[in-house]
Design a protein around this motif. Sequence first.
Motif, PDB file in Angstrom:
ATOM      1  N   HIS A 264       2.261   0.699   6.872  1.00  0.00           N
ATOM      2  CA  HIS A 264       1.686   1.207   8.126  1.00  0.00           C
ATOM      3  C   HIS A 264       0.675   2.312   7.880  1.00  0.00           C
ATOM      4  O   HIS A 264      -0.095   2.678   8.771  1.00  0.00           O
ATOM      5  N   LEU A 265       0.667   2.879   6.669  1.00  0.00           N
ATOM      6  CA  LEU A 265      -0.269   3.956   6.343  1.00  0.00           C
ATOM      7  C   LEU A 265      -1.687   3.402   6.249  1.00  0.00           C
ATOM      8  O   LEU A 265      -1.897   2.236   5.920  1.00  0.00           O
ATOM      9  N   SER A 266      -2.661   4.249   6.508  1.00  0.00           N
ATOM     10  CA  SER A 266      -4.035   3.862   6.216  1.00  0.00           C
ATOM     11  C   SER A 266      -4.364   4.136   4.756  1.00  0.00           C
ATOM     12  O   SER A 266      -5.112   3.385   4.123  1.00  0.00           O
ATOM     13  N   THR A 267      -3.782   5.224   4.197  1.00  0.00           N
ATOM     14  CA  THR A 267      -4.047   5.589   2.802  1.00  0.00           C
ATOM     15  C   THR A 267      -2.808   6.188   2.152  1.00  0.00           C
ATOM     16  O   THR A 267      -2.119   7.021   2.756  1.00  0.00           O
ATOM     17  N   LEU A 268      -2.539   5.753   0.927  1.00  0.00           N
ATOM     18  CA  LEU A 268      -1.535   6.367   0.061  1.00  0.00           C
ATOM     19  C   LEU A 268      -2.270   6.878  -1.169  1.00  0.00           C
ATOM     20  O   LEU A 268      -2.805   6.098  -1.958  1.00  0.00           O
ATOM     21  N   ASP A 269      -2.328   8.195  -1.323  1.00  0.00           N
ATOM     22  CA  ASP A 269      -3.098   8.811  -2.404  1.00  0.00           C
ATOM     23  C   ASP A 269      -2.175   9.068  -3.592  1.00  0.00           C
ATOM     24  O   ASP A 269      -1.266   9.898  -3.517  1.00  0.00           O
ATOM     25  N   LEU A 270      -2.419   8.356  -4.700  1.00  0.00           N
ATOM     26  CA  LEU A 270      -1.635   8.528  -5.931  1.00  0.00           C
ATOM     27  C   LEU A 270      -2.517   8.948  -7.100  1.00  0.00           C
ATOM     28  O   LEU A 270      -2.116   8.810  -8.259  1.00  0.00           O
ATOM     29  N   ARG A 271      -3.690   9.457  -6.837  1.00  0.00           N
ATOM     30  CA  ARG A 271      -4.612   9.812  -7.921  1.00  0.00           C
ATOM     31  C   ARG A 271      -4.002  10.862  -8.845  1.00  0.00           C
ATOM     32  O   ARG A 271      -3.230  11.705  -8.415  1.00  0.00           O
ATOM     33  N   HIS A 272      -4.388  10.825 -10.096  1.00  0.00           N
ATOM     34  CA  HIS A 272      -3.796  11.611 -11.189  1.00  0.00           C
ATOM     35  C   HIS A 272      -2.304  11.270 -11.270  1.00  0.00           C
ATOM     36  O   HIS A 272      -1.450  11.967 -10.735  1.00  0.00           O
ATOM     37  N   HIS A 273      -2.009  10.197 -11.968  1.00  0.00           N
ATOM     38  CA  HIS A 273      -0.636   9.707 -12.070  1.00  0.00           C
ATOM     39  C   HIS A 273      -0.368   9.240 -13.494  1.00  0.00           C
ATOM     40  O   HIS A 273      -1.273   9.199 -14.343  1.00  0.00           O
ATOM     41  N   TYR A 274       0.895   8.876 -13.757  1.00  0.00           N
ATOM     42  CA  TYR A 274       1.305   8.346 -15.052  1.00  0.00           C
ATOM     43  C   TYR A 274       1.996   6.998 -14.880  1.00  0.00           C
ATOM     44  O   TYR A 274       2.882   6.629 -15.645  1.00  0.00           O
ATOM     45  N   LEU A 275       1.592   6.263 -13.865  1.00  0.00           N
ATOM     46  CA  LEU A 275       2.104   4.931 -13.609  1.00  0.00           C
ATOM     47  C   LEU A 275       1.481   3.930 -14.576  1.00  0.00           C
ATOM     48  O   LEU A 275       0.307   4.036 -14.933  1.00  0.00           O
ATOM     49  N   LEU A 280       1.614   0.097 -10.654  1.00  0.00           N
ATOM     50  CA  LEU A 280       0.604   0.458  -9.667  1.00  0.00           C
ATOM     51  C   LEU A 280       0.139  -0.782  -8.902  1.00  0.00           C
ATOM     52  O   LEU A 280      -0.043  -0.722  -7.673  1.00  0.00           O
ATOM     53  N   ASP A 281      -0.012  -1.888  -9.590  1.00  0.00           N
ATOM     54  CA  ASP A 281      -0.416  -3.124  -8.913  1.00  0.00           C
ATOM     55  C   ASP A 281       0.638  -3.567  -7.905  1.00  0.00           C
ATOM     56  O   ASP A 281       0.309  -4.026  -6.798  1.00  0.00           O
ATOM     57  N   ARG A 282       1.902  -3.435  -8.268  1.00  0.00           N
ATOM     58  CA  ARG A 282       2.977  -3.804  -7.348  1.00  0.00           C
ATOM     59  C   ARG A 282       2.980  -2.905  -6.118  1.00  0.00           C
ATOM     60  O   ARG A 282       3.223  -3.363  -4.997  1.00  0.00           O
ATOM     61  N   ILE A 283       2.687  -1.634  -6.329  1.00  0.00           N
ATOM     62  CA  ILE A 283       2.629  -0.708  -5.197  1.00  0.00           C
ATOM     63  C   ILE A 283       1.486  -1.100  -4.266  1.00  0.00           C
ATOM     64  O   ILE A 283       1.637  -1.114  -3.040  1.00  0.00           O
ATOM     65  N   ARG A 284       0.341  -1.425  -4.847  1.00  0.00           N
ATOM     66  CA  ARG A 284      -0.803  -1.843  -4.027  1.00  0.00           C
ATOM     67  C   ARG A 284      -0.453  -3.096  -3.208  1.00  0.00           C
ATOM     68  O   ARG A 284      -0.792  -3.182  -2.027  1.00  0.00           O
ATOM     69  N   THR A 285       0.207  -4.043  -3.826  1.00  0.00           N
ATOM     70  CA  THR A 285       0.579  -5.266  -3.124  1.00  0.00           C
ATOM     71  C   THR A 285       1.586  -4.983  -2.020  1.00  0.00           C
ATOM     72  O   THR A 285       1.452  -5.489  -0.895  1.00  0.00           O
ATOM     73  N   ALA A 286       2.575  -4.157  -2.330  1.00  0.00           N
ATOM     74  CA  ALA A 286       3.626  -3.855  -1.358  1.00  0.00           C
ATOM     75  C   ALA A 286       3.098  -3.051  -0.174  1.00  0.00           C
ATOM     76  O   ALA A 286       3.618  -3.169   0.941  1.00  0.00           O
ATOM     77  N   CYS A 287       2.077  -2.233  -0.403  1.00  0.00           N
ATOM     78  CA  CYS A 287       1.574  -1.343   0.647  1.00  0.00           C
ATOM     79  C   CYS A 287       0.455  -1.965   1.475  1.00  0.00           C
ATOM     80  O   CYS A 287       0.051  -1.375   2.490  1.00  0.00           O
ATOM     81  N   ALA A 288      -0.067  -3.097   1.050  1.00  0.00           N
ATOM     82  CA  ALA A 288      -1.164  -3.720   1.801  1.00  0.00           C
ATOM     83  C   ALA A 288      -0.748  -3.934   3.259  1.00  0.00           C
ATOM     84  O   ALA A 288       0.398  -4.284   3.536  1.00  0.00           O
ATOM     85  N   PRO A 289      -1.661  -3.641   4.202  1.00  0.00           N
ATOM     86  CA  PRO A 289      -3.096  -3.392   4.041  1.00  0.00           C
ATOM     87  C   PRO A 289      -3.470  -1.925   3.791  1.00  0.00           C
ATOM     88  O   PRO A 289      -4.644  -1.595   3.821  1.00  0.00           O
ATOM     89  N   ALA A 290      -2.482  -1.052   3.597  1.00  0.00           N
ATOM     90  CA  ALA A 290      -2.803   0.337   3.289  1.00  0.00           C
ATOM     91  C   ALA A 290      -3.622   0.426   1.997  1.00  0.00           C
ATOM     92  O   ALA A 290      -3.401  -0.341   1.055  1.00  0.00           O
ATOM     93  N   VAL A 291      -4.550   1.349   1.941  1.00  0.00           N
ATOM     94  CA  VAL A 291      -5.352   1.579   0.742  1.00  0.00           C
ATOM     95  C   VAL A 291      -4.587   2.511  -0.182  1.00  0.00           C
ATOM     96  O   VAL A 291      -4.195   3.616   0.215  1.00  0.00           O
ATOM     97  N   VAL A 292      -4.358   2.071  -1.414  1.00  0.00           N
ATOM     98  CA  VAL A 292      -3.684   2.901  -2.411  1.00  0.00           C
ATOM     99  C   VAL A 292      -4.731   3.430  -3.375  1.00  0.00           C
ATOM    100  O   VAL A 292      -5.369   2.661  -4.112  1.00  0.00           O
ATOM    101  N   GLU A 293      -4.939   4.734  -3.346  1.00  0.00           N
ATOM    102  CA  GLU A 293      -5.894   5.374  -4.247  1.00  0.00           C
ATOM    103  C   GLU A 293      -5.163   5.759  -5.525  1.00  0.00           C
ATOM    104  O   GLU A 293      -4.241   6.563  -5.499  1.00  0.00           O
ATOM    105  N   GLY A 294      -5.587   5.164  -6.647  1.00  0.00           N
ATOM    106  CA  GLY A 294      -4.878   5.425  -7.884  1.00  0.00           C
ATOM    107  C   GLY A 294      -5.791   5.649  -9.060  1.00  0.00           C
ATOM    108  O   GLY A 294      -5.898   6.732  -9.596  1.00  0.00           O
TER     109      GLY A 294
END
Length: 319
Positions: A264-275, A280-294
């Motif tokens: 439901h989010l418009s953006t999930l900001d995960l920049r500067h991470h150790y994933l 990270l790809d799974r998170i992007r898929t699970a959160c769609a259509p939210a934009v995951v910044e990584g």
Amino acid sequence: MTYLGIEHLERFHGLPVHTPEQSSGALPAADSVAWRLVCDYGEDAGFATLWEQFLESVDTARVRALVIGPWWNDEYTPIDPVVELIVAHADRFPALRGLFLADVVGEECEVSWLKMCDITPVLEALPSLEEFGVRGCGQEGLALRPLRHTALKSLRFESGGLPGALVRAVAASELPALERLDLWFGSSWYGGDATVDDIRPLLSGGVFPRLRHLGLQNSEIQDEIALAVGSAPVVAQLETLALSLGTLSDTGGEALLNGQPLSHLSTLDLRHHYLTGPVLDRIRTACAPAVVEGGEAEDDYADPDDEDDEPERYVAVSE
């Protein structure tokens, strides 16, 4: 390694930042810019003189936003006198809605060296303030007391070491209009001793009913925060969530994947991470259509010649 962190503000409270000491010609209209006050290094005049000149040359009754840059001339000095001047002249700024303290970058002073103080009096003296940002560390005096402020919509602490007492004070404050909250926790080396327990009231969803953006960032315990966020009631009311700038690893990533939906989010900001890339790809898929910044993960540091050397992870902003 991608560095994210502290830069000078170019815009603040929806206005371009203007530094009169660094420009010539006629001054802009008082309400058309965010005024940034800076003491020039090496000059004899201190911030008190700069402040008086500003009061005399600008129609402060129309000033909408104010940014305080370096306030010292030579040696670093505490920000207390600056805060005292703002509080003492608060009646000169009836239109002031945005205030940022310590717009200072590393070349001017490291964030952990900025000598701060209790900033509660500023909020008490400016009841119409809507946006308030502060940069600095707890080990250099940064503090807040619980308070009630009915106008504040955005509160931001950029810190290399945020004290748990300040986080608890935020959670204990009555801020019924608050829509945006950003907390940079920083490193324990610089006074960052906040724990997940300190933020649990914020995660409950009952503290700030209008909150739409939450940033729990720049933390050495980013995985623990991610786990807590996974079941936090506050997430349902958010439009954007930032868990960036910290030490988020696959452990925290799995906690997000196993927690409540974030789509439901418009953006999930995960920049500067150790994933790792797959997580990270799974998170992007699970959160769609939210934009995951990584972006790409930061590099773990370990001595390749030392079998016992564990990788070290760092927050983006500490010293």
